[in-house]
Motif scaffolding. Structure first.
Motif, PDB file in Angstrom:
ATOM      1  N   PRO A  92       0.802  -1.231   0.000  1.00 32.02           N
ATOM      2  CA  PRO A  92       0.000   0.000   0.000  1.00 32.02           C
ATOM      3  C   PRO A  92       0.837   1.284   0.000  1.00 32.02           C
ATOM      4  O   PRO A  92       0.321   2.352  -0.342  1.00 32.02           O
ATOM      5  N   GLN A  93       2.125   1.171   0.353  1.00 33.61           N
ATOM      6  CA  GLN A  93       2.994   2.352   0.413  1.00 33.61           C
ATOM      7  C   GLN A  93       3.615   2.700  -0.943  1.00 33.61           C
ATOM      8  O   GLN A  93       4.241   3.747  -1.076  1.00 33.61           O
ATOM      9  N   GLY A  94       3.474   1.830  -1.919  1.00 31.79           N
ATOM     10  CA  GLY A  94       4.041   2.063  -3.246  1.00 31.79           C
ATOM     11  C   GLY A  94       4.003   0.793  -4.063  1.00 31.79           C
ATOM     12  O   GLY A  94       3.921  -0.307  -3.519  1.00 31.79           O
ATOM     13  N   THR A  95       4.070   0.951  -5.375  1.00 33.76           N
ATOM     14  CA  THR A  95       3.919  -0.192  -6.269  1.00 33.76           C
ATOM     15  C   THR A  95       5.092  -1.157  -6.205  1.00 33.76           C
ATOM     16  O   THR A  95       4.905  -2.367  -6.191  1.00 33.76           O
ATOM     17  N   TRP A  96       6.308  -0.631  -6.172  1.00 35.28           N
ATOM     18  CA  TRP A  96       7.493  -1.462  -6.269  1.00 35.28           C
ATOM     19  C   TRP A  96       8.160  -1.650  -4.909  1.00 35.28           C
ATOM     20  O   TRP A  96       8.165  -0.739  -4.091  1.00 35.28           O
ATOM     21  N   PRO A  97       8.745  -2.832  -4.669  1.00 34.57           N
ATOM     22  CA  PRO A  97       9.407  -3.081  -3.384  1.00 34.57           C
ATOM     23  C   PRO A  97      10.457  -2.034  -3.022  1.00 34.57           C
ATOM     24  O   PRO A  97      10.598  -1.678  -1.858  1.00 34.57           O
ATOM     25  N   ILE A  98      11.164  -1.512  -4.012  1.00 33.60           N
ATOM     26  CA  ILE A  98      12.182  -0.504  -3.723  1.00 33.60           C
ATOM     27  C   ILE A  98      11.533   0.786  -3.214  1.00 33.60           C
ATOM     28  O   ILE A  98      12.118   1.517  -2.423  1.00 33.60           O
ATOM     29  N   GLN A  99      10.308   1.056  -3.640  1.00 28.20           N
ATOM     30  CA  GLN A  99       9.592   2.255  -3.209  1.00 28.20           C
ATOM     31  C   GLN A  99       8.999   2.079  -1.815  1.00 28.20           C
ATOM     32  O   GLN A  99       8.921   3.037  -1.055  1.00 28.20           O
ATOM     33  N   ASN A 100       8.523   0.882  -1.510  1.00 33.12           N
ATOM     34  CA  ASN A 100       7.780   0.679  -0.263  1.00 33.12           C
ATOM     35  C   ASN A 100       8.599  -0.025   0.817  1.00 33.12           C
ATOM     36  O   ASN A 100       8.056  -0.426   1.836  1.00 33.12           O
ATOM     37  N   HIS A 101       9.905  -0.179   0.586  1.00 30.49           N
ATOM     38  CA  HIS A 101      10.831  -0.805   1.548  1.00 30.49           C
ATOM     39  C   HIS A 101      10.448  -2.256   1.861  1.00 30.49           C
ATOM     40  O   HIS A 101      10.698  -2.740   2.960  1.00 30.49           O
ATOM     41  N   GLY A 102       9.886  -2.926   0.871  1.00 30.24           N
ATOM     42  CA  GLY A 102       9.461  -4.306   1.062  1.00 30.24           C
ATOM     43  C   GLY A 102      10.442  -5.344   0.557  1.00 30.24           C
ATOM     44  O   GLY A 102      10.128  -6.541   0.555  1.00 30.24           O
ATOM     45  N   GLU A 103      11.659  -4.918   0.157  1.00 32.07           N
ATOM     46  CA  GLU A 103      12.628  -5.877  -0.384  1.00 32.07           C
ATOM     47  C   GLU A 103      12.928  -7.021   0.577  1.00 32.07           C
ATOM     48  O   GLU A 103      12.962  -8.179   0.146  1.00 32.07           O
ATOM     49  N   PRO A 104      13.149  -6.760   1.894  1.00 31.62           N
ATOM     50  CA  PRO A 104      13.419  -7.884   2.793  1.00 31.62           C
ATOM     51  C   PRO A 104      12.259  -8.881   2.859  1.00 31.62           C
ATOM     52  O   PRO A 104      12.484 -10.092   2.882  1.00 31.62           O
TER      53      PRO A 104
END
Length: 132
Positions: A92-104
């Motif tokens: 929900p914070q952004g489309t891409w993992p790099i944008q939403n800090h979801g990489e881990p």
């Protein structure tokens, strides 16, 4: 070093390091390790809250992964937890993992999916004592 030995070592390290990282994340939620859950995220969670259950999965599941104990079912469960974490908290914070800090979360999801499919490797409790 032959390829089989290199595969054993890298599989072992992938499993142990991933489990160790997960134990730390669970310890932060359950036992306030490393400063605990920041106040901005609600502080110390109740045990049966969403964050509390995530902490239990991460601490105890991470310990099982680290040891290579019941690796396939535990890793499958943890892979699902990371998928849910990504789509609930990060996406929900952004489309891409790099944008939403979801990489881990994405990396751990797929590492655990690999372990669910292939097991804990030759250097695990599953292999040594449970013949899996």
């Amino acid at each position: 070093m032959n390829m089989n030995r290199a595969r054993q070592i890298s599989w072992f390290l992938l499993r142990v390091v991933s489990g160790f990282l997960f134990v730390q994340a669970g310890g932060m939620k359950l036992f306030d390790w490393f400063g605990g859950v920041p106040a901005a995220f609600g502080g110390h969670p109740k045990l049966l809250s969403l964050v509390g259950v995530a902490g239990m999965l991460e601490f105890y599941g991470g310990t099982a992964i680290l040891l290579g104990l019941l690796t396939k079912p535990v890793a499958f469960l943890l892979s699902g937890e990371m998928a849910v974490a990504y789509f609930m908290a990060h996406q929900p914070q952004g489309t891409w993992p790099i944008q939403n800090h979801g990489e881990p979360a994405v990396l751990l999801c797929f590492i655990f999916l690999f372990l669910a499919a292939h097991g804990g490797g030759e250097w695990s409790i599953d292999t040594k004592f449970l013949n899996k």
